[in-house]
Scaffold this active site. Structure first.
Site, PDB file in Angstrom:
ATOM      1  N   ASN A  74       0.867  -1.191   0.000  1.00  9.30           N
ATOM      2  CA  ASN A  74       0.000   0.000   0.000  1.00  9.30           C
ATOM      3  C   ASN A  74       0.894   1.229   0.000  1.00  9.30           C
ATOM      4  OD1 ASN A  74      -1.812   2.040   0.496  1.00  9.30           O
ATOM      5  ND2 ASN A  74      -2.244   1.432   2.612  1.00  9.30           N
ATOM      6  N   TRP A  75       0.919   1.907  -1.136  1.00 11.11           N
ATOM      7  CA  TRP A  75       1.811   3.071  -1.242  1.00 11.11           C
ATOM      8  C   TRP A  75       1.232   4.329  -0.596  1.00 11.11           C
ATOM      9  CZ3 TRP A  75       3.603   2.751  -7.105  1.00 11.11           C
ATOM     10  CH2 TRP A  75       4.520   1.704  -7.228  1.00 11.11           C
ATOM     11  N   LYS A  76      -0.026   4.284  -0.211  1.00 11.32           N
ATOM     12  CA  LYS A  76      -0.667   5.461   0.398  1.00 11.32           C
ATOM     13  C   LYS A  76      -0.463   6.678  -0.512  1.00 11.32           C
ATOM     14  CE  LYS A  76       0.204   3.315   4.807  1.00 11.32           C
ATOM     15  NZ  LYS A  76       0.215   3.432   6.249  1.00 11.32           N
ATOM     16  N   HIS A 112      -9.392   0.798   5.104  1.00  7.55           N
ATOM     17  CA  HIS A 112      -8.088   1.005   5.742  1.00  7.55           C
ATOM     18  C   HIS A 112      -8.273   1.916   6.959  1.00  7.55           C
ATOM     19  CE1 HIS A 112      -3.988   2.313   6.453  1.00  7.55           C
ATOM     20  NE2 HIS A 112      -3.616   1.228   5.807  1.00  7.55           N
ATOM     21  N   GLU A 115      -6.641   4.308   8.088  1.00  5.09           N
ATOM     22  CA  GLU A 115      -6.474   5.751   7.845  1.00  5.09           C
ATOM     23  C   GLU A 115      -7.742   6.337   7.246  1.00  5.09           C
ATOM     24  OE1 GLU A 115      -2.795   5.400   5.693  1.00  5.09           O
ATOM     25  OE2 GLU A 115      -1.790   4.837   7.557  1.00  5.09           O
ATOM     26  N   GLU A 121      -5.097  -5.394  10.588  1.00  2.00           N
ATOM     27  CA  GLU A 121      -4.104  -4.345  10.794  1.00  2.00           C
ATOM     28  C   GLU A 121      -4.394  -3.636  12.111  1.00  2.00           C
ATOM     29  OE1 GLU A 121      -2.269  -3.080   6.841  1.00  2.00           O
ATOM     30  OE2 GLU A 121      -4.113  -1.940   7.041  1.00  2.00           O
ATOM     31  N   GLY A 176       2.388   2.029  10.767  1.00  2.00           N
ATOM     32  CA  GLY A 176       3.278   3.176  10.596  1.00  2.00           C
ATOM     33  C   GLY A 176       3.935   3.623  11.889  1.00  2.00           C
ATOM     34  N   SER A 181       3.622  -2.431  10.308  1.00  2.00           N
ATOM     35  CA  SER A 181       5.078  -2.370  10.479  1.00  2.00           C
ATOM     36  C   SER A 181       5.782  -3.681  10.140  1.00  2.00           C
ATOM     37  CB  SER A 181       5.432  -1.899  11.898  1.00  2.00           C
ATOM     38  OG  SER A 181       4.911  -0.604  12.131  1.00  2.00           O
ATOM     39  N   GLY A 190       4.918   1.199   4.678  1.00  2.00           N
ATOM     40  CA  GLY A 190       6.203   1.862   4.468  1.00  2.00           C
ATOM     41  C   GLY A 190       7.240   1.012   3.748  1.00  2.00           C
TER      42      GLY A 190
HETATM   43  C1  PEP Z   1      -0.695  -0.086   6.075  1.00  2.00           C
HETATM   44  O1  PEP Z   1      -0.861   1.102   5.988  1.00  2.00           O
HETATM   45  O2  PEP Z   1      -1.535  -0.867   5.547  1.00  2.00           O
HETATM   46  C2  PEP Z   1       0.479  -0.568   6.799  1.00  2.00           C
HETATM   47  C3  PEP Z   1       0.498  -1.820   7.195  1.00  2.00           C
HETATM   48  O3  PEP Z   1       1.478   0.332   7.027  1.00  2.00           O
HETATM   49  P1  PEP Z   1       2.930   0.050   7.679  1.00  2.00           P
HETATM   50  O4  PEP Z   1       3.441  -1.244   7.064  1.00  2.00           O
HETATM   51  O5  PEP Z   1       3.756   1.224   7.288  1.00  2.00           O
HETATM   52  O6  PEP Z   1       2.723  -0.089   9.146  1.00  2.00           O
END
Ligand code: PEP
Length: 259
Positions: free
Chosen positions: A15-17, A101, A103, A173, A179, A219, A241
């Site tokens: 996921n590049w966000k 998601h 976010e 998640e 993040g 993460s 990330g």
């Molecule tokens: C995500 O946003 O789906 C995610 C898992 O982010 P990160 O790996 O940066 O925690």
């Protein structure tokens, strides 16, 4: 559910966000395309920003890599400034879509009610939805993790027929791990995944639940991916990330290959 793990192909999605301009996205896609022969036992997908989704899809979709929208509206069209339909994602080359998601839930007001409409809309458009669920730190501290995950699954699948549910992917998640650099321990993640599969079994039956892939996100890095993916109910990862750099994404995907 350990015995059914073989029926579920490992899956790693990035996921590049809100990262990468078109040139950067194309460079990543070409670099990943050159590494696919190392990853032939793992299903892969990338969720780019909308502005570069078509470029990424042009390179990766013909090679069998999924290309995902990061969100879409349930309606087939209308006065919804800033939104896109599921059909628009398909038109741009997407094969799937991230839905719910954290976010989007926390920063953009996405509700369980909206997700109950989005899942069937995605399936009707021929997109593979990845339904993201997870508890906040406060919910975990108050012992409410299992109830929160069950409520999110019930809402997300409210309008999905059991027969269609096998094509849905769930991403667990924990919000406190996204993040933040904090990762759930393999034991915490496995316990949540086993609970998710039990809730799915109650919602869509044992057979379909055994086919639904449940990814861990929060993460994940090359250094911790293998121990997470070794858990029997963890079928791969949704990576934020660490999916921005090809080397890290490839290393994480390689860690999901069957051993
Ligand atoms: C995500 O946003 O789906 C995610 C898992 O982010 P990160 O790996 O940066 O925690």
């Amino acid at each position: 559910m350990t015995d059914d793990a073989d029926a579920r192909a490992p899956y790693v999605a990035g996921n590049w966000k809100m990262h990468k301009l078109r040139g950067e996205a194309t460079a990543f896609a070409l670099a990943l395309a050159a590494r696919l022969d190392e990853l032939d036992e793992v299903d892969l997908a990338i969720a780019p920003p909308l502005t570069c989704l078509a470029e990424v899809a042009d390179v990766l979709a013909p090679l069998g890599v999924g290309v995902l929208g990061q969100n879409a509206h349930a309606a087939a069209g209308g006065a919804f400034t800033g939104e896109v339909t599921m059909a628009m994602l398909v038109d741009a080359g997407a094969t799937g879509v991230l839905l719910g998601h954290s976010e989007r839930r926390q920063l953009h007001g996405e509700t369980d009610g909206a997700l109950a409409e989005k899942l069937p809309a995605a399936l009707a458009a021929g997109l593979e939805p990845i339904l993201c669920i997870g508890e906040t730190e406060a919910e975990r501290d108050h012992g409410a993790t299992e109830a929160r995950l069950a409520a999110q699954l019930e809402a997300g699948l409210a309008n999905v027929a059991a027969a269609q549910a096998a094509t849905i992917v769930v991403a667990y998640e924990p919000v406190w791990a996204i993040g933040t650099g904090k990762t759930a321990t393999p034991e915490q993640a496995q316990a949540a995944h086993a609970h998710i599969r039990a809730v799915l079994a109650a919602l869509v039956g044992d057979e379909v639940a055994a086919l639904i892939r449940v990814l861990y996100g929060g993460s994940v890095k090359p250094s911790n991916a293998a121990e997470l993916f070794a858990q029997p109910d963890i079928d791969g990862g949704l990576i934020g990330g660490a999916a921005l750099a090809v080397e890290d994404f490839v290393a994480i995907a390689a860690a999901a290959a069957p051993r």
